[in-house]
Write an enzyme that holds these catalytic residues in place. Structure first.
Site, PDB file in Angstrom:
ATOM      1  N   GLU A 113      -4.649  -6.812   3.189  1.00 35.38           N
ATOM      2  CA  GLU A 113      -3.481  -7.658   3.433  1.00 35.38           C
ATOM      3  C   GLU A 113      -3.694  -9.068   2.880  1.00 35.38           C
ATOM      4  O   GLU A 113      -2.747  -9.717   2.417  1.00 35.38           O
ATOM      5  CB  GLU A 113      -3.168  -7.717   4.924  1.00 35.38           C
ATOM      6  N   HIS A 139      -0.622  -1.022  16.561  1.00 35.37           N
ATOM      7  CA  HIS A 139       0.453  -0.702  15.618  1.00 35.37           C
ATOM      8  C   HIS A 139       1.831  -0.780  16.276  1.00 35.37           C
ATOM      9  O   HIS A 139       2.775  -0.126  15.817  1.00 35.37           O
ATOM     10  CB  HIS A 139       0.265   0.712  15.042  1.00 35.37           C
ATOM     11  N   PHE A 156       2.732  -2.416   8.798  1.00 32.82           N
ATOM     12  CA  PHE A 156       2.957  -2.680  10.220  1.00 32.82           C
ATOM     13  C   PHE A 156       2.827  -4.186  10.436  1.00 32.82           C
ATOM     14  O   PHE A 156       1.929  -4.819   9.873  1.00 32.82           O
ATOM     15  CB  PHE A 156       1.936  -1.956  11.101  1.00 32.82           C
ATOM     16  N   GLU A 169       0.820  -1.216   0.000  1.00 35.71           N
ATOM     17  CA  GLU A 169       0.000   0.000   0.000  1.00 35.71           C
ATOM     18  C   GLU A 169       0.856   1.270   0.000  1.00 35.71           C
ATOM     19  O   GLU A 169       1.843   1.355   0.728  1.00 35.71           O
ATOM     20  CB  GLU A 169      -0.906   0.005   1.233  1.00 35.71           C
TER      21      GLU A 169
END
Length: 326
Positions: free
Chosen positions: A61, A130, A84, A31
């Site tokens: 994902e 995250h 992440f 992305e």
């Protein structure tokens, strides 16, 4: 081989440039890669140098890893950017049930040269969703290799090895370390998997770390010198395959071990390593193996609470003193 001082981010970008120039089957998918060159600037210059080989995707994902796996099956060498490491939770079937097992299930008739690049770790105030360190999940998954570099030279040498490997590799790079600088060899520099590095010699205690844990060990060793304790530092660099030979050689010399990682304590990789040390090296130990890790809670958003939850240099120093003075 000459060296320069580079950040981990620059070391990664250099390695990717070199590998994409060397092998036209290497490409990167994820992305916001083209416009932003990755959220940490790690892909700087790549979209301009290799048009069409840095591919932006929707926010999925599942789709990103699926594209990576399918491409690897056709002979390409994809690098999947998950932004992440926490987002592996969105594609666990593709990673654990498909990518990790398909080469075995097809009797070795295929190769899966796929790198899953996962920025991990806390310390940047990114909160619970995250900031995780999830490497132990994938050490527990047969079929995947797990790499966790610390210094910039390790980043370059290990990512090049990962790209050339014919098995899927989970590559965990700590977000807070992207700006860390250090000497990085020029040119075609690789580091074999399963080769830990003794980065400081000592005789009283072995500090074993990887990723951000290595820097805690490094700072703790400097403090321990003031207490007349000489700590040896072993940077594992890869968790699977694991270099137990180097770990064993160090512990046979120091007779004591402290394992340091940022992942939470319970079920972290330190538990597996401590078990192996106890099984294989019990007769050489003069004290129990100590572990230093994050507390078993979600990573808080509050800076003060995040600092409280994460392992600190003082924790490593205290653990080392406890095993030396036992």
């Amino acid at each position: 081989m000459s060296e320069r001082i580079l950040s981990s981010s620059a070391a990664l970008a250099e390695a990717l440039h070199e590998e994409m120039a060397r092998d036209e089957t290497v490409f990167i998918v994820g992305e916001d890669l083209v416009v932003h060159a990755g959220i940490f600037g790690q892909f700087k210059g790549l979209p301009e140098s290799f048009p069409g080989r840095i591919i932006d995707t929707p926010i999925s994902e599942t789709a990103i890893v699926g594209v990576g796996l399918g491409s690897a099956l056709t002979g390409m060498r994809p690098i999947v950017d998950l932004h992440f490491s926490d987002f592996v939770t969105c594609c666990m079937d593709e990673l654990v049930n498909q990518t990790a097992k398909i080469r075995y299930m097809l009797g070795g008739q295929v190769k899966i040269p796929l790198v899953v690049w996962c920025p991990d770790g806390a310390g940047i105030r990114a909160a619970a969703q995250h900031s995780q360190s999830l490497e132990a999940w994938f050490v527990h998954t047969p079929g995947l290799k797990v790499v966790v570099p610390s210094e910039p030279a390790d980043v370059k040498g290990l990512i090049k090895t990962a790209i050339r490997d014919d098995d899927p590799v989970m590559f965990f790079q700590h977000k807070k370390l992207f700006a860390k600088e250090g000497p990085v060899p020029e040119g075609d520099f690789t580091i074999p998997f399963g080769q830990a590095a003794v980065k400081r010699q000592g005789r009283h205690v072995t500090l074993i770390g990887y990723g951000a844990g290595f820097y805690l060990c490094q700072a703790a060793a400097e403090e321990l010198v003031k207490m007349k304790i000489e700590a040896e530092i072993v940077d594992l660099r890869t968790l699977k395959p694991l270099d137990m030979h180097t770990v064993a050689a160090s512990i046979k010399k120091t007779h004591r071990a402290v394992i340091v990682h940022e992942a939470c304590l319970t079920g972290g990789f330190g538990a597996e390593l401590a078990a192996r040390i106890q099984e294989d090296l019990f007769d050489y130990l003069k004290a129990p193996v100590k572990r230093v890790a994050s507390k078993d809670v979600p990573i808080p958003f509050s800076p003060a609470l995040e600092d409280y939850v994460l392992p600190k240099v003082s924790d490593v120093v205290a653990a080392a003193r406890a095993v030396v003075n036992r």
